[in-house]
Design an enzyme around this catalytic site. Structure first.
Site, PDB file in Angstrom:
ATOM      1  N   CYS A 334      64.860  69.383 112.966  1.00 57.78           N
ATOM      2  CA  CYS A 334      64.991  68.987 111.561  1.00 57.78           C
ATOM      3  C   CYS A 334      64.233  67.709 111.210  1.00 57.78           C
ATOM      4  O   CYS A 334      63.463  67.714 110.236  1.00 57.78           O
ATOM      5  CB  CYS A 334      66.449  68.832 111.160  1.00 57.78           C
ATOM      6  SG  CYS A 334      67.619  69.717 112.169  1.00 57.78           S
ATOM      7  N   ARG A 363      68.530  69.991 125.377  1.00 60.01           N
ATOM      8  CA  ARG A 363      69.852  69.400 125.186  1.00 60.01           C
ATOM      9  C   ARG A 363      70.556  69.252 126.521  1.00 60.01           C
ATOM     10  O   ARG A 363      70.466  70.140 127.371  1.00 60.01           O
ATOM     11  CB  ARG A 363      70.689  70.295 124.252  1.00 60.01           C
ATOM     12  CG  ARG A 363      70.087  70.386 122.865  1.00 60.01           C
ATOM     13  CD  ARG A 363      70.906  71.263 121.952  1.00 60.01           C
ATOM     14  NE  ARG A 363      70.222  71.410 120.670  1.00 60.01           N
ATOM     15  CZ  ARG A 363      70.615  72.229 119.702  1.00 60.01           C
ATOM     16  NH1 ARG A 363      71.708  72.962 119.870  1.00 60.01           N
ATOM     17  NH2 ARG A 363      69.946  72.305 118.575  1.00 60.01           N
ATOM     18  N   GLN A 381      63.710  77.405 119.455  1.00 59.67           N
ATOM     19  CA  GLN A 381      64.370  77.960 118.279  1.00 59.67           C
ATOM     20  C   GLN A 381      63.332  78.486 117.306  1.00 59.67           C
ATOM     21  O   GLN A 381      62.296  77.868 117.116  1.00 59.67           O
ATOM     22  CB  GLN A 381      65.156  76.863 117.550  1.00 59.67           C
ATOM     23  CG  GLN A 381      66.353  76.344 118.301  1.00 59.67           C
ATOM     24  CD  GLN A 381      67.020  75.228 117.515  1.00 59.67           C
ATOM     25  OE1 GLN A 381      66.388  74.250 117.155  1.00 59.67           O
ATOM     26  NE2 GLN A 381      68.301  75.390 117.241  1.00 59.67           N
ATOM     27  N   ASP A 383      63.008  78.082 114.218  1.00 61.32           N
ATOM     28  CA  ASP A 383      63.678  77.179 113.302  1.00 61.32           C
ATOM     29  C   ASP A 383      62.908  77.079 111.997  1.00 61.32           C
ATOM     30  O   ASP A 383      61.683  77.085 112.011  1.00 61.32           O
ATOM     31  CB  ASP A 383      63.675  75.786 113.960  1.00 61.32           C
ATOM     32  CG  ASP A 383      64.894  74.997 113.600  1.00 61.32           C
ATOM     33  OD1 ASP A 383      65.667  75.434 112.736  1.00 61.32           O
ATOM     34  OD2 ASP A 383      65.081  73.920 114.199  1.00 61.32           O
ATOM     35  N   HIS A 385      63.187  75.091 107.915  1.00 59.18           N
ATOM     36  CA  HIS A 385      63.915  74.322 106.925  1.00 59.18           C
ATOM     37  C   HIS A 385      63.325  74.625 105.567  1.00 59.18           C
ATOM     38  O   HIS A 385      62.109  74.552 105.382  1.00 59.18           O
ATOM     39  CB  HIS A 385      63.869  72.832 107.250  1.00 59.18           C
ATOM     40  CG  HIS A 385      64.640  72.511 108.498  1.00 59.18           C
ATOM     41  ND1 HIS A 385      64.075  72.601 109.740  1.00 59.18           N
ATOM     42  CD2 HIS A 385      65.939  72.184 108.680  1.00 59.18           C
ATOM     43  CE1 HIS A 385      64.996  72.306 110.647  1.00 59.18           C
ATOM     44  NE2 HIS A 385      66.135  72.056 110.038  1.00 59.18           N
ATOM     45  N   LYS A 469      77.986  77.233 105.826  1.00 59.89           N
ATOM     46  CA  LYS A 469      76.989  78.091 106.486  1.00 59.89           C
ATOM     47  C   LYS A 469      77.432  79.538 106.529  1.00 59.89           C
ATOM     48  O   LYS A 469      78.612  79.849 106.382  1.00 59.89           O
ATOM     49  CB  LYS A 469      76.750  77.596 107.914  1.00 59.89           C
ATOM     50  CG  LYS A 469      78.004  77.679 108.783  1.00 59.89           C
ATOM     51  CD  LYS A 469      77.694  77.374 110.243  1.00 59.89           C
ATOM     52  CE  LYS A 469      78.962  77.420 111.081  1.00 59.89           C
ATOM     53  NZ  LYS A 469      78.725  77.240 112.499  1.00 59.89           N
ATOM     54  N   HIS A 515      68.835  75.014 106.353  1.00 62.62           N
ATOM     55  CA  HIS A 515      68.353  75.209 107.720  1.00 62.62           C
ATOM     56  C   HIS A 515      68.662  76.638 108.107  1.00 62.62           C
ATOM     57  O   HIS A 515      69.743  77.134 107.821  1.00 62.62           O
ATOM     58  CB  HIS A 515      69.105  74.226 108.633  1.00 62.62           C
ATOM     59  CG  HIS A 515      69.043  74.567 110.078  1.00 62.62           C
ATOM     60  ND1 HIS A 515      68.203  73.929 110.943  1.00 62.62           N
ATOM     61  CD2 HIS A 515      69.711  75.494 110.798  1.00 62.62           C
ATOM     62  CE1 HIS A 515      68.371  74.450 112.150  1.00 62.62           C
ATOM     63  NE2 HIS A 515      69.266  75.402 112.092  1.00 62.62           N
TER      64      HIS A 515
END
Length: 640
Positions: A334, A363, A381, A383, A385, A469, A515
């Site tokens: 992000c 992580r 990911q 991912d 945004h 979400k 997201h």
RNA sequence: GCUGGCGUAGCUCAACGGUAGAGCACCGCAUUUGUAAUGCGGUGGUUGGGGGUUCAAGUCCCUUCGCCAGCUCCA
């Protein structure tokens, strides 16, 4: 006064303040009474030893009702404890609840149970169940219960009593086993016929690592033998599909000791499957108006201070020192995407801006939490945004949800379970963003799900602090749910980074950020996909789509023509011209789950055809070479 | 991280404290193959690493690394 509405619609009133369930069941008639294992009263699960109060509709439960299994298993857990009490007289008892697919009971014993102990306990359970164990429920005042359990040295029960509100507790006796228990239980132990002890494991008292480690026995129980067998078959099937096994057997991927846990190595064949996933995604990004970016893997700690991760996520991040400067290996994408958005000032006319990345993150998961590709320390990911104006929220959520569902379907999932996580009305203080914003966001999400006619569960209070979400779960080929796609609002980061756009009036307004990740983690998705297909990927995803098998050396020149014809049209084809019998090579291709085998011998060479064999189906017929090539190419194009 | 279990050939697994083995894979030879395993032979191991006990350790003890299962679905 108790008023009960019976299934036939009639209503019966009782003078007393509460009435035993068994009295109410009497009203159902002989036949229904015998079938009744428990009841729902006003929607509450009750057993025949309990009472009901107030007003409500009675629904008798039979052994084929879903909730009845809960009763059965709860009692089965007491029978398990009964057996342990006999075989291990020093055992201390903790809790023994029914769970989704069975039940467990936690014991404090000197030594952990061995597999032999487990077998002995199971035998004893079955012996006990041959008798009719009487079941009683009593209500004791707490003092009496404390005295009883203190005398027996049952410290966990004493702990539990302390936490129970009120002055009384309920006590259930099953056979000779007296237990502090809220119930409810099955009406008779005779109904418990099919019990299987599954495994043992350590479990802390109250899940707290500072508390003593107890020995948990997991087990399951069913009314019908066929249900138990089906369940055990499903466990065996799940083991066969274990992606860690298949990953090795099919040479797709592995985790290497030398590198460390939770770090995935994609072998060449697995890399091909991943490549298909990424290619599909990139094409979709083009048509759906996403912009692909790349961001660095590490960044100065300051960036993560701004985002708040340094404070709230520190334990999960890999950090390093570079010339006295602290750097962080990114655990999320992000902030990077926000920096890209912030490179210029966006006008409302340009929104929405959808920034996507195959973002690899790391992580620090606890070593004990790692599991194959499903729980790892490094993963990529898909991912993105989405930066948009408030009025664009509904269409953006819709857009993202449509994308998610079409992607999941493309990868073979057609059963979904959607969860909508919203605020906890009891705890409004913990959330970033205003009430208005939350209301807007929650309804945008809910409307999108409704519009699609999807069944969904509203999870009150399950939203994280930064926004509501939608989570999309899929149900795989053997009925297991997996959480994959997620679409989340974020009211936190845009403010922390002061992310704006210029509105039509010329003023700067805070941008809304959504997201979303569809595969979630590519690694995890690969693991799930492998289990879903049991390694037999559809043709378009298969690492090797066709293997050419010349029957003998004479057929080799034609076999090479076949291979080339396929390869030229983009088919992933291999030649297996080893000096092995055709049966051996066919078996080898089947074992490696190759979707098509093209067997060519002298007959085929003469006529310019191939004998086609499909994975799991055997011979499907002889076809002209061109027709066969076209068939595979079409199948791949259609995503099958 | 914690508790327990496990770690032996590339893979799957054997071996009462007493000579480290099998099947598959791999390599060689023979076989020239018609739709889920041709035959024979061979290579391959500091038994995860380190330390200890013992005449003797894959096996027992300590330590370390890794893997697996579980760690509230609340009486």
């Amino acid at each position: 006064m108790v008023r009960v509405t019976l299934p036939d619609g009639s209503t019966r009133a009782f003078e007393q303040p509460e009435v035993p369930v068994s009295d109410v069941v009497q009203l159902l008639g002989e036949r229904a009474k015998g079938d009744t294992v428990g009841v729902l009263f006003g929607g509450q699960l009750r057993d025949v030893y309990q009472t009901v109060a107030g007003e409500g509709t009675l629904r008798p439960l039979k052994d084929d009702d879903e909730q009845s299994l809960y009763l059965l298993r709860h009692t089965a857990s007491h029978v398990l404890a009964h057996a342990v009490q006999e075989l291990f007289p020093d055992a201390k008892f903790a809790i023994g609840p029914p769970i989704d697919e069975g039940f467990y009971y936690d014991f404090d014993v000197e030594k952990p149970f061995t597999p032999e102990d487990l077998a002995r306990i199971e035998t004893r359970v079955h012996e006990l169940l041959k008798k009719d164990l009487p079941i009683h429920r009593e209500v004791w005042d707490k003092a009496r219960a404390r005295e009883h359990f203190a005398k027996l040295g049952q410290r966990y029960k004493l702990d539990l009593i302390d936490d129970i509100p009120g002055d009384t507790v309920s006590i259930y006796t099953v056979g000779n086993f007296v237990d502090l228990c809220a119930g409810p239980h099955i009406d008779s132990s005779r109904r418990i016929k099919h019990v299987k002890l599954l495994s043992t494991a350590g479990a802390y008292w109250r899940g707290d690592s500072k508390q003593p480690m107890l020995q948990r026995i997991y087990a399951t129980a069913f009314f019908k033998k066929s249900d138990l067998d089906a369940y055990l078959d499903r466990l065996a099937e799940a083991e066969k599909r274990d992606h860690r096994r298949l990953g090795k057997a099919l040479d797709l991927f592995d985790v290497k000791d030398e590198a460390g846990g939770g770090l995935v190595f994609w072998h060449p064949k697995g890399a091909i499957v991943r490549e298909q996933m990424e290619q599909y995604l990139k094409q979709e990004y083009r048509t759906r108006g996403y912009q692909l970016v790349f961001t660095p893997h590490i960044a100065k700690a300051d960036l993560w201070k701004t985002s708040g991760h340094l404070t709230y996520y520190r334990d999960n991040m890999f950090m390093m020192d570079v010339e006295g400067q602290e750097y962080v290996v990114k655990p999320m994408n992000c902030p990077g995407h926000i920096l890209i958005y912030k490179r210029k000032l966006y006008s409302y006319r340009e929104l929405p801006v959808r920034i996507a990345e195959m973002g690899t993150v790391y992580r620090r998961e606890l070593s004990g939490a790692l599991h194959g590709l499903l729980r790892v320390r490094g993963f990529t990911q898909d991912d993105a945004h989405i930066f948009c104006a408030p009025e664009q929220l509904p269409s953006e959520v819709d857009h993202a949800l449509d994308f998610a569902l079409s992607l999941l379907q493309r990868f073979g999932f057609d059963r979904f379970a959607v969860e909508l996580s919203v605020r906890d009305p009891a705890n409004p203080g913990k959330y970033a963003g205003t009430d208005e914003e939350w209301t807007m966001a929650e309804s945008a999400l809910e409307d999108a799900v409704k519009r699609r006619g999807l069944a969904y569960k509203r999870m009150e209070g399950e939203a994280v602090f930064y926004g509501p979400k939608i989570d999309v779960k899929v149900i795989d080929a053997i009925g297991r749910p997996w959480q994959l796609s997620t679409i989340q609002f974020d009211f936190n980061l845009p403010r922390r980074f002061d992310v704006n756009y210029v509105a039509s009036g010329g003023e700067r307004r805070p941008v809304f950020m959504v997201h979303r990740a569809l595969f979630g983690s590519i690694e995890r998705f690969m693991g799930i996909l492998t289990e879903h297909y049991a390694g037999a990927f559809p043709t378009w995803l298969s690492p090797v789509q066709c293997v050419v098998l010349p029957v003998s050396a004479e057929a080799l020149p034609f076999a090479e023509r076949v291979r080339l014809a396929l390869a030229e049209r983009g088919v992933r084809v291999e030649m297996d011209a080893r000096e092995e019998k055709i049966g051996y090579r066919v078996r080898d291709a089947e074992v490696h789950k190759v979707p098509y085998m093209a067997v060519v011998g002298e007959r085929e060479a003469k006529e310019g055809v191939v004998a086609v064999r499909a994975r799991g189906k055997g011979m499907v017929g002889t076809k002209p070479l061109e027709a066969f090539v076209t068939e595979i190419v079409d199948e791949v194009a259609a995503g099958r």
